[in-house]
Design an enzyme around this catalytic site. Structure first.
Site, short mmCIF file in Angstrom:
data_model
loop_
_atom_site.label_atom_id
_atom_site.label_comp_id
_atom_site.label_asym_id
_atom_site.label_seq_id
_atom_site.Cartn_x
_atom_site.Cartn_y
_atom_site.Cartn_z
N LYS A 1 0.72 -1.14 0.10
CA LYS A 1 0.12 -0.22 -0.17
C LYS A 1 0.77 1.20 0.06
O LYS A 1 0.30 2.46 -0.24
CB LYS A 1 -0.84 0.27 1.28
CG LYS A 1 -2.02 -1.07 1.18
CD LYS A 1 -3.15 -0.50 0.11
CE LYS A 1 -4.45 -1.53 0.11
NZ LYS A 1 -5.58 -1.00 -0.22
N ASP B 1 -8.87 -0.30 6.13
CA ASP B 1 -8.88 -1.60 7.15
C ASP B 1 -7.67 -1.77 7.78
O ASP B 1 -7.33 -2.57 8.60
CB ASP B 1 -9.17 -2.86 6.22
CG ASP B 1 -10.55 -2.92 5.94
OD1 ASP B 1 -11.22 -2.86 6.68
OD2 ASP B 1 -10.97 -3.18 4.63
#
Length: 413
Positions: free
Chosen positions: A87, A136
């Site tokens: 990410k 998340d």
């Protein structure tokens, strides 16, 4: 559609009836949606960041023999910029792009590069800018890291199922983290509402009909992984198992391979059975949302809505979709930690473990393997999306800490 029931667990597979031929060129319509120029720009910027290095592409011959294929490759994103996750490529790059665009609106005439922002050249302006996101866990960590690197304020919203370990990891980068009721999709809606109220800039990977520019930058950042694989692999993959939450990672890999390979690989989109919005969309031939009632251990994939930016890429290019029970993610994590002879031990988180778990579920299933085009000559690429991003969850699943797994690897040499 094929359903495989193993004990009390379920595996679902569906081939994509709408996929274009594998030797078809990257379509003009998709290039307008996700242009090669955007991918090239992201690659050039990210390669210039402090600490950039290609992540390892690991050959796993032992597991390949066990799975009955020619090669198994693992792209280990645990090492990416020290964030333990792929990410880092997407959220942080999008933060940089948001700040550059805002500086231009505020009268900065020259192009703003990552180095200028990281060096603090525009800190007097950027410190008054706030970026916000829902997560998340891993995406929020990337956005928070990017905000610290490039000099702006950051607010991250998490839902009630996000672990305290992941919350603390985001806070370590200086972000304000706010927990709200509900699930991931609720946290996204809350983020947009709060940003509109306070004048913040949303940095999200989920595209909608009215919000695509930032997700396009996130996706372009993710594609760096595929560009590295193209340089690293002696033989390019015939298959890629690509995890999907909203579809950003899977669409980035698919588009980049499609642009640069004469015949794109068979991209198998992987999801948990509890959050299978891409699977349902491919099965129905139209973008479809799902209601998440039970959270999956693969927290980064717990998304009920497919990104509008990702969907056309996956609709036209994905070979198949596969949804697995959490059991297989845990099995994959443990299998990476206890490797076959000749393979290294790997610290793989829940979503990374799911990629291997999906292949393990297909052992002894020749008809399902054939459905996915997997044969003895196949070269399969797995994306190690994360390491032990929550050390407590990792040690509970594997039975050892990451340090113990890696220490055992050193002893066994």
């Amino acid at each position: 559609m094929s359903n495989l029931i193993l004990g009390d667990t379920l595996v679902r597979i569906v081939r994509n009836a709408n996929a274009r031929p594998h030797d078809a060129p990257y379509p003009d319509a998709l290039n307008r949606l996700l242009p090669i120029t955007d991918f090239d720009r992201a690659f050039a910027e990210i390669c210039a960041w402090p600490g950039y290095a290609p992540t390892p592409l690991i050959d796993l011959p032992g597991l390949a023999r066990e799975l009955g294929i020619a090669h198994l490759l693992y792209k280990e994103e645990r090492h990416r910029f020290g964030l333990n996750s792929f990410k880092a490529l997407g959220g942080a790059y999008a933060v940089m792009r948001v700040l550059a665009a805002e500086l231009a609106k505020r009268g900065v005439k020259e192009p703003v590069a990552s180095k200028d922002l990281a060096d603090g050249r525009w800190r007097d302006v950027t410190r008054a800018i706030t970026v916000a996101s829902a997560t998340d866990g891993n995406h929020g960590r990337s956005v928070a890291w990017g905000a610290r690197l490039f000099g702006c304020r950051c607010v991250i919203f998490i839902h009630e199922a996000v672990s305290e370990g992941r919350k603390a990891a985001i806070e370590a980068f200086g972000a304000e983290v706010i927990r709200i009721p509900g699930g991931y999709d609720d946290s996204i809606r809350h983020t947009f509402a709060q940003a509109a109220e306070h004048g913040w800039f949303v940095v999200q990977d989920t595209a909608t009909a009215t919000y695509e520019d930032v997700p396009r930058d996130v996706t372009s950042g993710y594609a760096v992984m595929a560009r590295e694989v193209l340089d690293q692999a002696d033989q390019l993959p015939t298959h890629v198992v690509a995890q999907a939450g909203v579809g950003g990672l899977a669409s980035a890999l698919l588009a980049q391979f499609w642009m640069h390979m004469p015949e794109r690989p068979h991209v198998i989109v992987l999801e948990p059975t509890r959050a299978d919005c891409v699977f349902q969309s491919i099965a129905r031939g139209t973008r479809s949302d799902v209601q998440i009632t039970d959270e999956t251990i693969m927290a980064g994939l717990s998304c009920g809505e497919v990104s509008t930016l990702a969907w056309p890429i996956l609709r036209d290019g994905a070979a198949a979709a596969m949804a697995i029970d959490d059991r297989f993610a845990i099995e994959g994590m443990r299998r990476f930690a206890d490797p076959s002879p000749g393979d290294p031990a790997i610290v793989a988180g829940e979503c990374s473990g799911g990629a291997l778990g999906a292949l393990l579920a297909l052992r002894g299933q020749p008809e399902l393997r054939a459905t996915l085009g997997i044969h003895a000559t196949s070269r399969i690429l797995l994306i190690g999306t994360e390491g032990d991003t929550d050390p407590t969850i990792y040690s509970q699943a594997v039975g050892r800490t990451a340090a113990q797994v890696l220490a055992a690897k050193r002893v066994s040499k």
